[in-house]
Design a protein around this motif. Structure first.
Motif, mmCIF file in Angstrom:
data_model
loop_
_atom_site.group_PDB
_atom_site.id
_atom_site.type_symbol
_atom_site.label_atom_id
_atom_site.label_comp_id
_atom_site.label_asym_id
_atom_site.label_seq_id
_atom_site.Cartn_x
_atom_site.Cartn_y
_atom_site.Cartn_z
ATOM 1 N N ILE A 64 1.053 -1.276 0.012
ATOM 2 C CA ILE A 64 0.032 -0.026 0.032
ATOM 3 C C ILE A 64 1.006 1.286 -0.034
ATOM 4 C CG2 ILE A 64 -1.782 1.113 1.405
ATOM 5 C CD1 ILE A 64 -2.400 -1.488 2.452
ATOM 6 N N ARG A 65 0.533 2.233 -0.844
ATOM 7 C CA ARG A 65 1.014 3.721 -0.990
ATOM 8 C C ARG A 65 0.230 4.638 -0.460
ATOM 9 N NH1 ARG A 65 6.062 6.013 -4.014
ATOM 10 N NH2 ARG A 65 5.460 7.964 -4.033
ATOM 11 N N LEU A 66 0.491 5.348 0.531
ATOM 12 C CA LEU A 66 -0.414 6.390 1.023
ATOM 13 C C LEU A 66 0.230 7.632 0.682
ATOM 14 C CD1 LEU A 66 -1.674 5.062 4.426
ATOM 15 C CD2 LEU A 66 -2.858 4.911 2.181
ATOM 16 N N LYS A 67 -0.663 8.600 0.320
ATOM 17 C CA LYS A 67 -0.143 10.091 0.081
ATOM 18 C C LYS A 67 -0.922 11.009 1.127
ATOM 19 C CE LYS A 67 0.242 13.619 -3.754
ATOM 20 N NZ LYS A 67 -0.198 13.853 -4.987
ATOM 21 N N LEU A 68 -0.045 11.525 1.986
ATOM 22 C CA LEU A 68 -0.431 12.681 3.005
ATOM 23 C C LEU A 68 -0.051 14.038 2.372
ATOM 24 C CD1 LEU A 68 0.576 9.811 4.491
ATOM 25 C CD2 LEU A 68 0.232 11.196 6.547
ATOM 26 N N GLU A 69 -1.152 14.700 2.381
ATOM 27 C CA GLU A 69 -1.324 16.234 2.119
ATOM 28 C C GLU A 69 -1.858 17.036 3.140
ATOM 29 O OE1 GLU A 69 -4.105 15.902 -1.252
ATOM 30 O OE2 GLU A 69 -2.499 15.548 -2.839
ATOM 31 N N GLY A 70 -1.557 18.319 3.121
ATOM 32 C CA GLY A 70 -1.738 19.327 3.940
ATOM 33 C C GLY A 70 -0.557 19.747 4.700
ATOM 34 N N ASP A 72 -0.066 19.805 7.752
ATOM 35 C CA ASP A 72 0.511 19.171 8.799
ATOM 36 C C ASP A 72 0.891 17.583 8.650
ATOM 37 O OD1 ASP A 72 -2.051 18.221 8.183
ATOM 38 O OD2 ASP A 72 -2.828 18.193 10.159
ATOM 39 N N ALA A 73 1.350 17.252 7.503
ATOM 40 C CA ALA A 73 1.399 15.964 6.825
ATOM 41 C C ALA A 73 2.455 15.660 7.669
ATOM 42 C CB ALA A 73 1.819 15.934 5.453
ATOM 43 N N SER A 74 3.663 16.190 7.871
ATOM 44 C CA SER A 74 4.633 15.703 8.544
ATOM 45 C C SER A 74 4.352 15.045 9.872
ATOM 46 C CB SER A 74 5.792 16.439 8.556
ATOM 47 O OG SER A 74 5.542 17.723 9.133
ATOM 48 N N VAL A 75 3.523 15.902 10.508
ATOM 49 C CA VAL A 75 3.190 15.602 12.154
ATOM 50 C C VAL A 75 2.226 14.181 12.056
ATOM 51 C CG1 VAL A 75 1.632 16.254 14.060
ATOM 52 C CG2 VAL A 75 3.257 17.848 12.945
ATOM 53 N N ARG A 76 1.338 14.200 10.962
ATOM 54 C CA ARG A 76 0.407 13.176 10.860
ATOM 55 C C ARG A 76 1.296 11.965 10.323
ATOM 56 N NH1 ARG A 76 -3.508 13.464 6.897
ATOM 57 N NH2 ARG A 76 -2.257 14.918 5.824
ATOM 58 N N ARG A 77 2.254 12.031 9.500
ATOM 59 C CA ARG A 77 3.215 10.589 9.040
ATOM 60 C C ARG A 77 3.834 10.370 10.414
ATOM 61 N NH1 ARG A 77 7.554 10.904 4.466
ATOM 62 N NH2 ARG A 77 8.590 12.228 5.885
ATOM 63 N N ALA A 78 4.106 11.017 11.375
ATOM 64 C CA ALA A 78 5.158 10.724 12.402
ATOM 65 C C ALA A 78 3.928 10.035 13.269
ATOM 66 C CB ALA A 78 5.645 11.817 13.032
ATOM 67 N N GLN A 79 2.840 10.559 13.475
ATOM 68 C CA GLN A 79 1.829 9.805 14.552
ATOM 69 C C GLN A 79 1.305 8.446 13.705
ATOM 70 O OE1 GLN A 79 -1.136 12.983 14.721
ATOM 71 N NE2 GLN A 79 -0.035 13.792 16.440
ATOM 72 N N PHE A 80 1.270 8.387 12.641
ATOM 73 C CA PHE A 80 0.859 7.182 11.812
ATOM 74 C C PHE A 80 1.825 6.063 12.053
ATOM 75 C CE2 PHE A 80 1.126 4.379 8.101
ATOM 76 C CZ PHE A 80 -0.410 4.096 7.862
ATOM 77 N N ALA A 81 2.985 6.549 11.991
ATOM 78 C CA ALA A 81 4.359 5.300 12.177
ATOM 79 C C ALA A 81 4.265 4.891 13.676
ATOM 80 C CB ALA A 81 5.371 6.052 11.626
ATOM 81 N N GLN A 82 4.174 5.825 14.488
ATOM 82 C CA GLN A 82 4.267 5.422 15.812
ATOM 83 C C GLN A 82 3.297 4.346 16.428
ATOM 84 O OE1 GLN A 82 3.708 8.882 18.612
ATOM 85 N NE2 GLN A 82 4.848 7.735 20.319
ATOM 86 N N GLN A 104 9.331 5.854 2.953
ATOM 87 C CA GLN A 104 8.705 6.973 2.907
ATOM 88 C C GLN A 104 9.571 7.943 2.278
ATOM 89 O OE1 GLN A 104 8.145 8.154 7.137
ATOM 90 N NE2 GLN A 104 9.689 6.859 7.590
ATOM 91 N N GLY A 105 8.653 9.288 2.012
ATOM 92 C CA GLY A 105 9.438 10.422 1.036
ATOM 93 C C GLY A 105 8.647 11.484 0.872
ATOM 94 N N ALA A 106 9.079 12.324 0.258
ATOM 95 C CA ALA A 106 8.388 13.753 0.026
ATOM 96 C C ALA A 106 8.402 14.005 -1.363
ATOM 97 C CB ALA A 106 9.071 14.814 0.871
ATOM 98 N N GLU A 107 7.148 14.548 -1.716
ATOM 99 C CA GLU A 107 7.202 15.152 -3.006
ATOM 100 C C GLU A 107 7.016 16.607 -3.069
ATOM 101 O OE1 GLU A 107 3.718 13.059 -4.819
ATOM 102 O OE2 GLU A 107 4.979 11.339 -5.256
ATOM 103 N N ALA A 108 6.418 17.206 -3.915
ATOM 104 C CA ALA A 108 6.696 18.952 -3.999
ATOM 105 C C ALA A 108 5.524 19.239 -2.924
ATOM 106 C CB ALA A 108 6.197 19.519 -5.402
ATOM 107 N N ASP A 109 4.205 18.620 -2.924
ATOM 108 C CA ASP A 109 3.310 19.177 -2.093
ATOM 109 C C ASP A 109 2.714 18.356 -1.215
ATOM 110 O OD1 ASP A 109 2.124 17.812 -4.074
ATOM 111 O OD2 ASP A 109 0.507 19.048 -4.452
#
Length: 123
Positions: A64-70, A72-82, A104-109
């Protein structure tokens, strides 16, 4: 002439119910729970599911590959992984035997997470 098989109704494709002697694929319900865990806005970029079996168990392997936008995406990604590996998942007739973040990684937005999971049929 085209015919329609009454077993494969649209409702079944959405809910992924068991068809014939095959068990239901738990991927749709797992995706819904992963999206809820990641928070909005989250998109499923890719999700694959294939059969898996060992000498004693049978189940499915999911990628599965999820794309987090917004903002607060970096905070949500950290909470997701924890605590992801210890999380409880509600999947009828299945359980999650293994789940982990592969990359995991980052794109432009946005940010993305690629994970794999193994679900086992619960006899």
């Amino acid at each position: 002439m085209t015919s329609i098989d009454p077993i494969f109704v649209r409702k079944n494709l959405i809910h992924s119910d068991a068809i014939g002697n095959r068990s239901a694929d738990p991927l749709p319900r797992l995706l819904a729970q992963l999206i809820a865990r990641a928070g909005a806005p989250t998109l499923v970029e890719r999700a694959t599911s294939r059969p898996w079996a060992s000498a004693l168990f049978e189940g499915r392997r999911h990628i599965i590959r999820l794309k987090l936008e917004g903002g607060d995406a970096s905070v949500r990604r950290a909470q997701f992984a924890q605590g992801l590996e210890e999380a409880e998942w509600i999947l009828p007739r299945h359980f999650v035997a293994d789940i982990c973040i592969d990359d995991q990684g980052a794109e432009a937005d946005s940010l993305w997470i690629e994970l794999s999971a193994l679900t086992i049929s619960d006899w």
